[in-house]
Each structure stands twice: as structure tokens, then as C-alpha cells.
Enzyme design. Structure first.
Site, PDB file in Angstrom:
ATOM      1  N   GLY A  84       0.823  -1.207   0.000  1.00 35.92           N
ATOM      2  CA  GLY A  84       0.000   0.000   0.000  1.00 35.92           C
ATOM      3  C   GLY A  84       0.853   1.252   0.000  1.00 35.92           C
ATOM      4  CB  SER A  85      -0.127   4.812  -0.333  1.00 41.26           C
ATOM      5  OG  SER A  85      -0.781   4.627  -1.567  1.00 41.26           O
ATOM      6  N   PRO A  86       2.684   4.752   1.186  1.00 45.69           N
ATOM      7  CG  PRO A  86       4.692   5.691   0.481  1.00 45.69           C
ATOM      8  CD  PRO A  86       3.335   5.313  -0.012  1.00 45.69           C
ATOM      9  N   GLY A  87       2.691   5.600   4.682  1.00 46.82           N
ATOM     10  CA  GLY A  87       1.951   6.325   5.707  1.00 46.82           C
ATOM     11  C   GLY A  87       0.596   5.770   6.033  1.00 46.82           C
ATOM     12  CB  THR A  88      -1.569   3.244   4.604  1.00 51.29           C
ATOM     13  OG1 THR A  88      -0.576   2.330   4.120  1.00 51.29           O
ATOM     14  CG2 THR A  88      -1.912   4.242   3.497  1.00 51.29           C
ATOM     15  N   GLY A  89       0.085   2.874   7.743  1.00 53.10           N
ATOM     16  CA  GLY A  89       0.084   2.103   8.984  1.00 53.10           C
ATOM     17  C   GLY A  89       0.748   0.746   8.916  1.00 53.10           C
ATOM     18  CE  LYS A  90       3.620   0.036   3.539  1.00 49.59           C
ATOM     19  NZ  LYS A  90       2.946   1.286   3.177  1.00 49.59           N
ATOM     20  CB  SER A  91       6.084   0.674  10.305  1.00 51.63           C
ATOM     21  OG  SER A  91       5.494   1.949  10.515  1.00 51.63           O
ATOM     22  CB  SER A 537      -6.096  13.099 -16.334  1.00 52.90           C
ATOM     23  OG  SER A 537      -4.796  13.623 -16.227  1.00 52.90           O
ATOM     24  CE  LYS A 580      -5.524  16.029 -12.696  1.00 45.60           C
ATOM     25  NZ  LYS A 580      -6.192  15.040 -13.585  1.00 45.60           N
TER      26      LYS A 580
END
Length: 662
Positions: A84-91, A537, A580
Site C-alpha cells: 500500500g501507499s506510504p503512511g497507511t500504517g504498515k510499520s 487525464s 488540479k
């Protein structure tokens, strides 16, 4: 509609207004329920009144599936891979797993010298805490032997010198004493060389160890043997004393966490797989040119639970056998990036705010207005209607900066004003670069926001994850060169998806212009895209620029647009519309066209709302209606109408493929 932000001015002239999503009158705000008050009701006072759970697993919010997997994996001692994306609680989840592991008897690991083969040290395990006692006992015994030996040596030397004085042979006595001293000093065994080394100590640990091996090189991960510059002459360091345990050995009985696992080289991943399979791994020198390469210990216990983590690209960089081992003996989890904006989840967000303040320990708690502002920002950063972002590391940074500002002012509580100031202070590098690029492009007229131009459109792009930029696109049409007919030539460091979206534009051109594009070359230029362009886009921007160039119809430069485009001319949703639109507003653009399906995702800052009008569109003909300025408006509108008719009738006479009832 679940979005709680007030709508910006919205115009909808191409389709009938939807009473549930669009205003009936041009310029009116879309009716949306205000759930901000609900967020305020979550807590009556400051975040100091919120109770923070003691266990890490109970502090995780928005990752219900991951929490469930971690609980199961901890009980059964299964491996886990979280993507998942960084900062989502993995550690945080990996640390929580170490708390949940069943309490087992932790072990100390000792390495002993091997008298039969010095290059093959012996490994022994004892109960946690016993290792220090054993090493201390060996050191005490060695110290006694050394003292006894030194005492005998001293007596012998004194005796020799005394005899020399009696016989008046002083010089010969001193030489003999020195010779005996040196001989006995370097020929007697070194007692300290027989003292075992404590390789892994769990003396102070009451729970399973948690070892973060992220970014470790081979020696730090798998263990190593230090190089010995003095390899002979009695000065060498014993082989067992040069052995160093790796992260896999220190994680024995606990959790080994490796983030960005794809950054490990292939040999390290292969050795890690061996350690997972065998539960033990010998230590040897990792450098072939070092004297440590000759040393190889007996197998060292390393029965750990591995928690691997990374972004989506981590899967491609993993050793297939290592991933198969995790899948076969554990779980794979994809981390959520947002959660539903419900009263229950807002309560969880308030608890997260209290956790951040408590963990920081240096900033004042947040009052109700600051909590509301944080939740409002969480909605905005989710980039999805009715959601709250779960990129909590970034949100935690915003909370801490707001607290720092409050503390600097001497405030007892952090308020909404501090949070708003922090949002300016805590801007990302991409956002700052975007502002600088917009300023310079206006200065050098790369971005034009007034008047009309043929073949020039202001597209919009996303930089990083939370900032936008204006993307000028130019198109020119020339007679085809070559026997194979016309082609589309695009420049601006376009990547794979962007190039494919450019090819789809040719179908739209044929439908709108009614011309065969095989006789012309279409040149498309993305201005200022030094870092490259990816994604589709900009499809409606490209189509508008090319149609303008072919037909010679000017494009309004106070209009910017974003949206993907199907081959039938439907405008499809894209990401990052909020950022945007804000970039367009900062550049001085007055109107922004976005896909209608993205209208509820718009959560721009209050200061930008008076500066820009948003028009939701469904099809390319609506885009052209708002963006192009033809001399013959009636003929142009008629052509758009015919284009819409062709879009709906192209499949009218196609026979049904299968009429059999299901």
C-alpha cells in the site's frame, strides 16, 4: 451525497440538472448535506478528553481487514505481506503483531570457540538472561587464570633477577628474565580467547522482539564476520569473537519487519527465503576478500515471523520464491487509502488526533474547532467523495506542525487558526514547485489565461500526491509526409498510458470533423513537461486542441480542463480534481471543466472558491461547446448536435449477439 464541503460555483448548461447532485440555476451552489456539525459532536471538548488505547493494534484506524489478518497471523505465527501507499500504517501493524505474538520462552544465543576447527565456531542457546551470566562466569574464570599465571611469571622473573644480583651477573640476569617473560607470555594459552561471545541477548525483553531490517545490507540482515587485520603472531582476534549476529537472528522468536522489500538484492532475498524455510541460518563473512569469509558458524536459530511491506511496485521486485513462501504460509494484504466518512469513523479520527498529541508529548491538545479542521482536511486529501484519507503519517505531520505553532504562540490549546496556518507551512515540495512553476510560466507567458488561441488548451495535471499544475497543450496540423498516410506525433516525454490515450483521439477527430486524418500529420506538444507525463487525464485537452487546429476555431484561454476520454467521446473520471482546480485558480483561470462523475470529489479550499467556476461535462461535444469560440456559433452547435447523434446511432443497427435468456 456524502460530501460535506460546500460546493464551488457550478454551471451545467449541456444537460438537465440533477436535483440530487447539481444546482438547477447556473451559478448556484449544489445542495449538499453539511456533516461538519456531526464531526463537531464527536467530542465535547479538546482531544485531551479522548482515551487512547494501550495496545498498538487498537490504535490502528481504517484498516479493519489488515487488523483482522494481523490478529490471526500472530496467533498462528504466519508471515504477512502488506502492500500500500506510504503512511497507511504498515510499520505500526508490524509492531502491533510483536505485541500479539504468543508468549514463548525467549532465548539467548552464544557462540563458542571450536578447538577442533577455529573457523567453525559452535552455537549454543540458553534461556533469556542466562547468556550474560554464562559469559560473566567465563570472564571471571579467565581473569583468575590470568592473575595466577601473571603471579607465577612475576615470581620467576624476580627469582632470576635476584640470582643475577647474588652472582653479580646483572646483565645476563636481565636478559634471561626478559627472554623468559616473552617466551611464557606468548606461548601460554590465552584464557580470554576461550570466553564465549553473547551473540543475541533477550535479557531485558518481556515480549517478542521486533526488529526493523528495512534497508539492511547483507551483513546487517544475515549476520557477518568482522575482518581481522592481525591474522597471526598471537595478535589475532579469535574467530568466534568476530562473529556478529544479523537481524534475522535477533528477531528469533519475534517479528522481522522489512519495508520496501524489493530494495533487497536477489542474493539477500534468496538467503532470507532459506532462513524462513529452515528456521536457522549460519553466519559467515559477506565479503569474499575478507579474512572473515573463512569463518562459518554452526546454524544459528532464526525462527521469526516476517512482515514484508512495500508499494505496488514491490511485488515486481520480489524474488518469486520468497513471495510464494509468504503466500503459502501466510497472508497478503492491500492497505486501504481511505475510509468512509461516517460518524463512527470520524470518532476514530478524533482518537487518532489524541494519539498523535500523546505520542509527540510536546504539543498542546486540539480544541473542537481544530479537530473539525483536521477532519475537513482529511476529507479533502482523500480525493474521493464521502471518504477520509488514511495516509495518516501526513496527517500526523499536519497535527504536529499546528501544535508547534500553537506552542510558539503560548496557546494552551491548538485551534483551527493554527491548523489553517500549518497547512500553509506544511506544504509539500511538489506544491511549492507547482506554485513556482505557475509563477514563472505566467512571467514568461507559457501559461496564457486571457483571450483565445487556435490549437492551444490549458490542461491540468497532478504533481506528487497532493498538488496540481497547469499543463499547456498545443496542437498543429500539417500535410502528411510519407506513403503510409498521416500519423499522430506527440512530444513532451509521454509515457505508455499517455501515448495510448493520444491514439484514441483520432477516433474522436474522425467523428467530429468527418475528415479522414490519413492525409494529415497531427503534432501535439506538452509544454514544460520536464518530468514526463503519465496517465490519460489530458485526453479531452488533447482532443480539444487538435479539433481547434483542424477546424481553425479559437480556444478560450481562461478555461482549463481535465478528463479521460473514451473512443466514443464520453468524458471519464480522473484523479486529483481538487488539486488540479486549485492549481487553475492560482494561475488565474476562471473556468474549469471536469467529468461530471468527479463533481462530488471537489473539496477545494475556501479561498479558491470565489476564483473559479466548475462546469461538469459528460461528453466531448459539451467540452467543445464551453471551450471553443467559433465565428458561426449556430453552425458550430449544429455540428455538435450531429456529432452527438452519430455517437448514439453508430450501434443502432448492430444485431444482438445473444438473445438467449440467462
Amino acid at each position: 451525497m456524502e460530501n460535506s464541503e460546500p460546493a464551488v460555483p457550478v454551471r451545467d448548461e449541456a444537460v438537465s440538472p440533477d436535483p440530487q447532485s447539481e444546482p438547477a440555476t447556473p451559478g448556484a451552489a449544489a445542495p449538499q448535506p453539511d456533516t461538519t456539525g456531526q464531526a463537531a459532536k464527536v467530542v465535547e471538548g479538546a482531544s485531551s478528553q479522548i482515551e487512547v488505547p494501550a495496545k498498538l493494534i487498537d490504535q490502528v484506524i481504517g484498516q479493519e481487514r489488515a487488523v483482522e489478518v494481523i490478529r490471526k497471523a500472530a496467533i498462528q505465527r504466519r508471515h504477512v505481506m502488506m502492500i500500500g501507499s506510504p503512511g497507511t500504517g504498515k510499520s505500526m501493524l508490524a509492531k502491533a503483531m510483536a505485541e500479539l505474538l504468543p508468549k514463548e520462552e525467549l532465548l539467548d544465543i552464544l557462540v563458542y570457540p571450536n578447538s577442533d576447527d577455529p573457523n567453525n565456531p559452535i552455537i549454543r542457546t540458553v534461556a533469556a538472561g542466562r547468556g550474560k551470566q554464562i559469559v560473566a562466569a567465563h570472564k571471571a574464570e579467565a581473569k583468575k587464570k590470568i592473575q595466577f599465571r601473571n603471579t607465577l611469571l612475576l615470581i620467576l622473573v624476580i627469582g632470576i633477577i635476584g640470582y643475577a644480583f647474588i652472582t653479580y651477573q646483572w646483565l645476563m640476569g636481565i636478559i634471561a628474565a626478559a627472554f623468559v617473560f616473552m617466551a611464557l607470555r606468548y606461548t601460554t594459552p590465552r584464557e580470554e580467547a576461550m570466553v564465549p561471545k553473547l551473540l543475541v541477548s533477550n535479557d531485558s525483553k518481556k515480549a517478542a522482539p521486533f526488529i526493523d531490517a528495512t534497508g539492511s545490507h547483507a551483513g546487517a540482515l544475515l549476520g557477518d564476520v568482522r575482518h581481522d587485520p592481525f591474522q597471526s603472531g598471537g595478535l589475532e582476534t579469535p574467530a568466534h569473537d568476530r562473529v556478529e549476529g544479523g537481524a534475522i537472528h535477533r528477531a528469533n522468536g519475534g517479528v522481522l519487519f522489512i519495508d520496501e522489500i524489493n530494495t533487497l538484492d536477489r542474493p539477500s532475498q534468496q538467503n532470507l527465503l532459506t532462513a524462513l524455510q529452515e528456521g536457522e541460518f549460519p553466519i559467515t563473512g559477506q565479503s569474499e576478500r575478507s579474512s572473515g569469509a573463512m569463518v562459518r558458524t554452526e546454524p544459528v536459530p532464526c525462527k521469526f515471523v516476517m512482515v514484508a511491506a512495500g508499494n505496488l511496485d514491490a511485488i515486481q521486485g520480489m524474488h518469486p520464491a520468497l513471495r510464494s513462501r509468504i503466500r503459502g504460509y501466510g497472508y497478503e494484504v492491500y492497505m486501504a487509502e481511505s475510509m468512509d466518512d461516517t460518524p463512527e469513523n470520524r470518532e476514530k479520527y478524533v482518537r487518532f488526533i489524541a494519539q498523535e498529541v500523546k505520542n509527540d508529548g510536546k504539543i498542546p491538545h486540539l480544541d473542537k474547532s481544530a479537530i473539525d479542521e483536521i477532519i475537513r482536511e482529511a476529507r479533502r486529501r482523500s480525493n474521493r467523495k464521502g471518504h477520509l484519507t488514511l495516509k495518516l503519517r501526513d496527517m500526523g505531520g499536519l497535527i504536529r506542525i499546528a501544535g508547534d505553532i500553537a506552542r510558539q504562540e503560548g496557546a494552551t490549546l491548538t485551534t483551527a487558526a493554527h491548523v489553517i496556518t500549518a497547512k500553509t507551512t506544511a506544504r509539500t515540495i511538489e506544491d511549492q514547485v507547482s506554485d513556482e512553476y505557475i509563477r514563472r510560466s505566467r512571467e514568461y507567458e507559457l501559461t496564457v489565461v486571457e483571450g483565445t488561441r487556435i490549437g492551444r488548451v490549458n490542461g491540468l495535471a497532478v504533481m506528487g500526491t497532493d498538488s496540481g499544475s497547469v499543463l499547456p497543450i498545443m496542437a498543429e496540423v500539417t500535410p502528411a509526409i510519407g506513403k503510409e498516410g498521416g500519423e499522430v506525433i506527440a512530444t513532451g516525454m509521454l509515457k505508455e498510458i499517455a501515448l495510448e490515450s493520444i491514439q484514441n483521439v483520432s477516433a474522436i477527430l474522425k467523428k467530429f470533423t468527418g475528415k479522414d486524418v490519413k492525409n494529415i500529420d497531427i503534432h501535439i506538444q506538452f509544454i514544460g513537461t520536464y518530468g514526463g507525463v503519465e496517465g490519460d487525464s489530458a485526453s479531452i485537452s488533447v482532443a480539444t486542441a487538435v479539433i481547434s487546429a483542424i477546424e481553425g476555431i479559437p480556444v478560450r484561454q481562461d478555461v482549463a480542463m481535465t478528463g479521460s476520454l473514451s473512443v466514443r467521446g464520453d468524458v471519464l473520471p480522473v484523479g486529483g480534481v481538487t488539486f488540479k482546480i486549485e492549481a487553475a485558480a492560482k494561475a488565474g483561470i476562471k473556468t474549469v471543466l471536469i467529468p461530471r462523475t468527479n463533481i462530488n470529489d471537489v473539496m477545494i479550499e475556501e479561498k479558491y472558491k470565489p476564483l473559479v467556476t466548475i462546469i461538469p461535462v459528460d461528453t466531448i461535444d459539451e467540452v467543445l461547446k464551453h471551450a471553443l469560440v467559433p465565428e458561426n456559433m449556430e453552425g458550430f452547435l449544429s455540428k455538435l448536435k450531429q456529432m452527438a447523434i452519430r455517437s448514439t446511432s453508430v450501434f443502432a443497427d448492430v444485431p444482438a449477439i445473444n438473445k438467449t435468456p440467462a
